[in-house]
Design a protein around this motif. Structure first.
Motif, PDB file in Angstrom:
ATOM      1  N   SER A   2       0.837  -1.195   0.000  1.00 39.72           N
ATOM      2  CA  SER A   2       0.000   0.000   0.000  1.00 39.72           C
ATOM      3  C   SER A   2       0.875   1.248   0.000  1.00 39.72           C
ATOM      4  O   SER A   2       1.957   1.270   0.565  1.00 39.72           O
ATOM      5  CB  SER A   2      -0.918   0.005   1.219  1.00 39.72           C
ATOM      6  N   THR A   3       0.381   2.280  -0.653  1.00 40.59           N
ATOM      7  CA  THR A   3       1.116   3.535  -0.756  1.00 40.59           C
ATOM      8  C   THR A   3       0.327   4.634  -0.047  1.00 40.59           C
ATOM      9  O   THR A   3      -0.863   4.800  -0.294  1.00 40.59           O
ATOM     10  CB  THR A   3       1.325   3.926  -2.230  1.00 40.59           C
ATOM     11  N   PHE A   4       1.015   5.359   0.819  1.00 39.85           N
ATOM     12  CA  PHE A   4       0.438   6.517   1.491  1.00 39.85           C
ATOM     13  C   PHE A   4       0.827   7.759   0.698  1.00 39.85           C
ATOM     14  O   PHE A   4       1.980   7.931   0.326  1.00 39.85           O
ATOM     15  CB  PHE A   4       0.976   6.619   2.926  1.00 39.85           C
ATOM     16  N   GLN A   5      -0.139   8.601   0.402  1.00 41.20           N
ATOM     17  CA  GLN A   5       0.125   9.840  -0.331  1.00 41.20           C
ATOM     18  C   GLN A   5      -0.516  10.997   0.403  1.00 41.20           C
ATOM     19  O   GLN A   5      -1.637  10.879   0.898  1.00 41.20           O
ATOM     20  CB  GLN A   5      -0.430   9.746  -1.750  1.00 41.20           C
ATOM     21  N   PHE A   6       0.192  12.116   0.465  1.00 40.73           N
ATOM     22  CA  PHE A   6      -0.325  13.290   1.173  1.00 40.73           C
ATOM     23  C   PHE A   6       0.066  14.547   0.418  1.00 40.73           C
ATOM     24  O   PHE A   6       1.194  14.673  -0.053  1.00 40.73           O
ATOM     25  CB  PHE A   6       0.235  13.339   2.600  1.00 40.73           C
ATOM     26  N   ARG A   7      -0.888  15.464   0.296  1.00 40.36           N
ATOM     27  CA  ARG A   7      -0.658  16.776  -0.307  1.00 40.36           C
ATOM     28  C   ARG A   7      -1.241  17.834   0.624  1.00 40.36           C
ATOM     29  O   ARG A   7      -2.250  17.586   1.285  1.00 40.36           O
ATOM     30  CB  ARG A   7      -1.337  16.867  -1.672  1.00 40.36           C
ATOM     31  N   PRO A   8      -0.635  19.015   0.666  1.00 41.73           N
ATOM     32  CA  PRO A   8      -1.163  20.061   1.548  1.00 41.73           C
ATOM     33  C   PRO A   8      -2.502  20.576   1.030  1.00 41.73           C
ATOM     34  O   PRO A   8      -2.769  20.545  -0.170  1.00 41.73           O
ATOM     35  CB  PRO A   8      -0.091  21.154   1.476  1.00 41.73           C
ATOM     36  N   ARG A   9      -3.337  21.022   1.924  1.00 45.78           N
ATOM     37  CA  ARG A   9      -4.647  21.525   1.519  1.00 45.78           C
ATOM     38  C   ARG A   9      -4.673  23.051   1.504  1.00 45.78           C
ATOM     39  O   ARG A   9      -4.964  23.657   0.481  1.00 45.78           O
ATOM     40  CB  ARG A   9      -5.721  20.992   2.462  1.00 45.78           C
ATOM     41  N   LYS A  10      -4.368  23.675   2.626  1.00 43.65           N
ATOM     42  CA  LYS A  10      -4.496  25.136   2.712  1.00 43.65           C
ATOM     43  C   LYS A  10      -3.542  25.853   1.772  1.00 43.65           C
ATOM     44  O   LYS A  10      -3.904  26.864   1.169  1.00 43.65           O
ATOM     45  CB  LYS A  10      -4.281  25.598   4.153  1.00 43.65           C
ATOM     46  N   ILE A  11      -2.331  25.347   1.641  1.00 43.20           N
ATOM     47  CA  ILE A  11      -1.367  25.979   0.742  1.00 43.20           C
ATOM     48  C   ILE A  11      -1.861  25.914  -0.703  1.00 43.20           C
ATOM     49  O   ILE A  11      -1.702  26.868  -1.465  1.00 43.20           O
ATOM     50  CB  ILE A  11       0.026  25.338   0.896  1.00 43.20           C
ATOM     51  N   ARG A  12      -2.486  24.814  -1.073  1.00 43.12           N
ATOM     52  CA  ARG A  12      -3.019  24.709  -2.442  1.00 43.12           C
ATOM     53  C   ARG A  12      -4.123  25.723  -2.675  1.00 43.12           C
ATOM     54  O   ARG A  12      -4.205  26.341  -3.742  1.00 43.12           O
ATOM     55  CB  ARG A  12      -3.529  23.291  -2.705  1.00 43.12           C
ATOM     56  N   TYR A  13      -4.997  25.915  -1.671  1.00 46.58           N
ATOM     57  CA  TYR A  13      -6.075  26.900  -1.821  1.00 46.58           C
ATOM     58  C   TYR A  13      -5.514  28.311  -1.952  1.00 46.58           C
ATOM     59  O   TYR A  13      -5.924  29.083  -2.817  1.00 46.58           O
ATOM     60  CB  TYR A  13      -7.034  26.849  -0.636  1.00 46.58           C
ATOM     61  N   VAL A  14      -4.566  28.652  -1.092  1.00 46.19           N
ATOM     62  CA  VAL A  14      -3.983  29.996  -1.116  1.00 46.19           C
ATOM     63  C   VAL A  14      -3.209  30.222  -2.420  1.00 46.19           C
ATOM     64  O   VAL A  14      -3.333  31.277  -3.047  1.00 46.19           O
ATOM     65  CB  VAL A  14      -3.075  30.213   0.113  1.00 46.19           C
TER      66      VAL A  14
END
Length: 145
Positions: A2-14
């Motif tokens: 299994s692969t865990f993936q994470f991306r920022p949320r607030k920085i993408r919105y800003v």
């Protein structure tokens, strides 16, 4: 595996909002360049260049939105502003989030570290969950070794 993936949320919105704002502001300025006498002669090429500057600034801001971290039992892949790096877990000493830091980081041998821009402090509990998952994967890799 299994692969865990994470991306920022607030920085993408800003970053997205800033990119739209840059293009909009520079487009309005480009339109207004020729609408009133300012003491200088502005041509169509100046207007196009002004919009181009807005687009370039927008693309620069959007680089912050592309950060990502992927991890599995074998290692971790970090994509920051420019470039992607992969590390096997045996190359990583710790996954940490120092007090007062804006981003998480990988602690490497010889006091080196790599910033993980995909896990910012501003994302709060989401970032805490991502750190827990990365530490779990690293601990699992250490047990398997």
């Amino acid at each position: 595996m299994s692969t865990f993936q994470f991306r920022p949320r607030k920085i993408r919105y800003v970053a997205s909002a800033l990119a739209v704002a840059f293009v909009a502001v520079f487009t309005v300025v480009a339109i207004l360049l020729r609408s009133e006498w300012t003491g200088a002669y502005f041509q169509l090429s100046d207007q196009i260049a002004m919009v181009g500057i807005g687009v370039m600034l927008a693309l620069g801001v959007l680089l912050f939105a592309r950060s990502r971290v992927r991890a599995d039992e074998a290692g971790i892949e970090i994509r920051n502003l420019v470039g992607t790096k992969r590390f096997e877990w045996d190359q990583v000493e710790h996954v940490s989030f120092p007090d007062g830091a804006s981003y998480a980081r990988l602690e490497l041998p010889d006091d080196e570290y790599v910033t993980i821009m995909a896990i910012p402090a501003v994302d709060g509990e989401r970032s805490v969950g991502a750190m827990r998952e990365l530490r779990r994967l690293k601990a699992g890799a250490a047990q398997d070794a």
